[in-house]
Design a protein around this motif. Structure first.
Motif, PDB file in Angstrom:
ATOM      1  N   GLY A 135      65.154  -7.519  29.612  1.00  0.00           N
ATOM      2  CA  GLY A 135      66.234  -8.079  30.408  1.00  0.00           C
ATOM      3  C   GLY A 135      67.402  -7.116  30.536  1.00  0.00           C
ATOM      4  N   THR A 136      68.520  -7.652  30.996  1.00  0.00           N
ATOM      5  CA  THR A 136      69.720  -6.857  31.210  1.00  0.00           C
ATOM      6  C   THR A 136      70.850  -7.455  30.392  1.00  0.00           C
ATOM      7  OG1 THR A 136      68.984  -6.397  33.466  1.00  0.00           O
ATOM      8  CG2 THR A 136      71.299  -5.974  32.976  1.00  0.00           C
ATOM      9  N   LEU A 137      71.458  -6.624  29.553  1.00  0.00           N
ATOM     10  CA  LEU A 137      72.550  -7.062  28.682  1.00  0.00           C
ATOM     11  C   LEU A 137      73.876  -6.615  29.265  1.00  0.00           C
ATOM     12  CD1 LEU A 137      73.527  -8.281  25.947  1.00  0.00           C
ATOM     13  CD2 LEU A 137      73.351  -5.964  25.014  1.00  0.00           C
ATOM     14  N   ARG A 138      74.781  -7.558  29.395  1.00  0.00           N
ATOM     15  CA  ARG A 138      76.154  -7.224  29.789  1.00  0.00           C
ATOM     16  C   ARG A 138      76.968  -7.135  28.504  1.00  0.00           C
ATOM     17  NH1 ARG A 138      80.309 -11.157  32.723  1.00  0.00           N
ATOM     18  NH2 ARG A 138      82.093  -9.752  32.750  1.00  0.00           N
ATOM     19  N   LEU A 139      77.558  -5.979  28.260  1.00  0.00           N
ATOM     20  CA  LEU A 139      78.382  -5.748  27.084  1.00  0.00           C
ATOM     21  C   LEU A 139      79.786  -5.421  27.561  1.00  0.00           C
ATOM     22  CD1 LEU A 139      79.055  -5.111  24.101  1.00  0.00           C
ATOM     23  CD2 LEU A 139      78.052  -2.840  24.463  1.00  0.00           C
ATOM     24  N   VAL A 140      80.729  -6.294  27.227  1.00  0.00           N
ATOM     25  CA  VAL A 140      82.130  -6.010  27.514  1.00  0.00           C
ATOM     26  C   VAL A 140      82.717  -5.498  26.206  1.00  0.00           C
ATOM     27  CG1 VAL A 140      84.349  -6.965  28.232  1.00  0.00           C
ATOM     28  CG2 VAL A 140      82.234  -7.780  29.306  1.00  0.00           C
ATOM     29  N   LEU A 141      83.241  -4.282  26.254  1.00  0.00           N
ATOM     30  CA  LEU A 141      83.750  -3.605  25.071  1.00  0.00           C
ATOM     31  C   LEU A 141      85.128  -3.045  25.414  1.00  0.00           C
ATOM     32  CD1 LEU A 141      83.075  -2.670  22.190  1.00  0.00           C
ATOM     33  CD2 LEU A 141      81.984  -0.662  23.207  1.00  0.00           C
ATOM     34  N   GLY A 142      86.176  -3.744  24.979  1.00  0.00           N
ATOM     35  CA  GLY A 142      87.532  -3.351  25.367  1.00  0.00           C
ATOM     36  C   GLY A 142      87.673  -3.479  26.869  1.00  0.00           C
ATOM     37  N   GLU A 143      88.054  -2.381  27.530  1.00  0.00           N
ATOM     38  CA  GLU A 143      88.191  -2.408  29.006  1.00  0.00           C
ATOM     39  C   GLU A 143      86.889  -2.079  29.714  1.00  0.00           C
ATOM     40  OE1 GLU A 143      90.336   0.557  27.708  1.00  0.00           O
ATOM     41  OE2 GLU A 143      91.435  -1.051  26.740  1.00  0.00           O
ATOM     42  N   HIS A 144      85.851  -1.733  28.969  1.00  0.00           N
ATOM     43  CA  HIS A 144      84.571  -1.333  29.564  1.00  0.00           C
ATOM     44  C   HIS A 144      83.668  -2.540  29.782  1.00  0.00           C
ATOM     45  CE1 HIS A 144      85.622   2.817  28.751  1.00  0.00           C
ATOM     46  NE2 HIS A 144      85.925   2.463  27.508  1.00  0.00           N
ATOM     47  N   ASN A 145      83.063  -2.594  30.960  1.00  0.00           N
ATOM     48  CA  ASN A 145      82.098  -3.633  31.301  1.00  0.00           C
ATOM     49  C   ASN A 145      80.779  -2.918  31.557  1.00  0.00           C
ATOM     50  OD1 ASN A 145      80.753  -5.901  32.137  1.00  0.00           O
ATOM     51  ND2 ASN A 145      82.274  -6.496  33.659  1.00  0.00           N
ATOM     52  N   LEU A 146      79.897  -2.897  30.546  1.00  0.00           N
ATOM     53  CA  LEU A 146      78.666  -2.111  30.599  1.00  0.00           C
ATOM     54  C   LEU A 146      77.460  -2.985  30.878  1.00  0.00           C
ATOM     55  CD1 LEU A 146      79.424  -0.161  27.317  1.00  0.00           C
ATOM     56  CD2 LEU A 146      79.855   0.655  29.646  1.00  0.00           C
ATOM     57  N   ASP A 157      82.623   0.013  16.902  1.00  0.00           N
ATOM     58  CA  ASP A 157      83.402  -0.597  15.840  1.00  0.00           C
ATOM     59  C   ASP A 157      83.739  -2.013  16.305  1.00  0.00           C
ATOM     60  OD1 ASP A 157      85.644  -1.479  14.280  1.00  0.00           O
ATOM     61  OD2 ASP A 157      86.085   0.608  13.783  1.00  0.00           O
ATOM     62  N   THR A 158      83.396  -3.023  15.515  1.00  0.00           N
ATOM     63  CA  THR A 158      83.575  -4.410  15.946  1.00  0.00           C
ATOM     64  C   THR A 158      85.033  -4.876  15.905  1.00  0.00           C
ATOM     65  OG1 THR A 158      83.038  -5.209  13.731  1.00  0.00           O
ATOM     66  CG2 THR A 158      81.233  -5.100  15.337  1.00  0.00           C
ATOM     67  N   ARG A 159      85.947  -3.998  15.491  1.00  0.00           N
ATOM     68  CA  ARG A 159      87.370  -4.323  15.619  1.00  0.00           C
ATOM     69  C   ARG A 159      87.818  -4.160  17.064  1.00  0.00           C
ATOM     70  NH1 ARG A 159      89.576  -0.682  10.788  1.00  0.00           N
ATOM     71  NH2 ARG A 159      88.188   0.697  11.932  1.00  0.00           N
ATOM     72  N   THR A 160      86.967  -3.504  17.881  1.00  0.00           N
ATOM     73  CA  THR A 160      87.215  -3.420  19.320  1.00  0.00           C
ATOM     74  C   THR A 160      86.796  -4.754  19.926  1.00  0.00           C
ATOM     75  OG1 THR A 160      86.669  -1.064  19.292  1.00  0.00           O
ATOM     76  CG2 THR A 160      86.644  -2.169  21.442  1.00  0.00           C
ATOM     77  N   PRO A 161      87.654  -5.405  20.717  1.00  0.00           N
ATOM     78  CA  PRO A 161      87.248  -6.683  21.334  1.00  0.00           C
ATOM     79  C   PRO A 161      85.945  -6.504  22.110  1.00  0.00           C
ATOM     80  CG  PRO A 161      89.590  -6.277  21.673  1.00  0.00           C
ATOM     81  CD  PRO A 161      89.012  -5.011  21.099  1.00  0.00           C
ATOM     82  N   HIS A 162      84.982  -7.414  21.873  1.00  0.00           N
ATOM     83  CA  HIS A 162      83.669  -7.268  22.494  1.00  0.00           C
ATOM     84  C   HIS A 162      83.059  -8.639  22.807  1.00  0.00           C
ATOM     85  CE1 HIS A 162      82.974  -7.609  18.167  1.00  0.00           C
ATOM     86  NE2 HIS A 162      81.795  -8.140  18.459  1.00  0.00           N
TER      87      HIS A 162
END
Length: 194
Positions: A135-146, A157-162
């Motif tokens: 499948g396709t995983l959407r990962l939002v990591l700080g300002e990045h939408n991957l 680092d999980t201290r980064t909002p995700h």
């Protein structure tokens, strides 16, 4: 009350939870199992103790083992008994390790979701490494939408909002290795020479 009594008393609520999780009626369950709706109702209410002949079709229909259905105590078997955790949003988390401390491994299965779904970003102590299986995983990591596809991995680092989510293209399955702060997964491309 001894342990076998407590175990048997807990079967009724467990049966009801499994039926409600599947969002089916007693009548529908009766049709699937061949057990009357009134008997199923009494089993769920704890007014009747289940027999093995009743538990077998119930376990099959609900897709669980007999041990899971009755909440049997552990037997000391060293193999990991993978018990999926079903969340209210339809996602399933499968713990792959059970030892305390060190890196913890999980398999996640997330249902399809709207591509414009608003993420609920979280933070916590630790370090995460994810690998997409299907499948396709959407990962939002700080300002990045991957967007990650099968075979792709990410670490952070999980201290980064995700936040993790599936896309509208369908469900996604991925592995997650979570370690304590500063503990990272090590990937080796080739074995070390002797």
């Amino acid at each position: 009350m001894d342990e076998p009594e407590r175990t048997l008393d807990a079967v009724g609520p467990r049966l009801k939870h499994l039926r409600l999780r599947r969002d089916i009626t007693l009548t529908d369950l009766a049709a699937e199992t061949g057990i009357s709706a009134s008997t199923l109702s009494r089993l769920e209410a704890g007014l009747r103790r289940p027999t093995l002949e009743q538990l077998l079709p119930l376990a099959r229909v609900h897709g669980v083992t007999l041990d899971e259905l009755v909440g049997a105590p552990p037997t000391g078997d060293p193999r990991i008994n993978l018990r999926p955790i079903t969340c209210s949003d339809g996602s399933v988390i499968l713990p792959l390790t059970r030892r305390p401390g060190g890196i913890q491994a999980y398999k996640y299965v997330l249902p399809a979701s709207a591509d414009d779904r608003e993420p609920d970003l979280r933070t916590h102590e630790g370090y995460d490494w994810v690998y997409v299986l299907n499948g396709t995983l959407r990962l939002v990591l700080g300002e990045h939408n991957l967007v990650l596809t099968p075979g792709e991995a990410a670490e952070f680092d999980t201290r980064t909002p995700h936040w993790f989510g599936a896309t509208s293209s369908g469900p996604v399955e991925f592995l997650s290795l979570i370690g304590k702060q500063g503990e990272r997964a090590h990937v080796r491309a080739a074995p070390k020479p002797d």
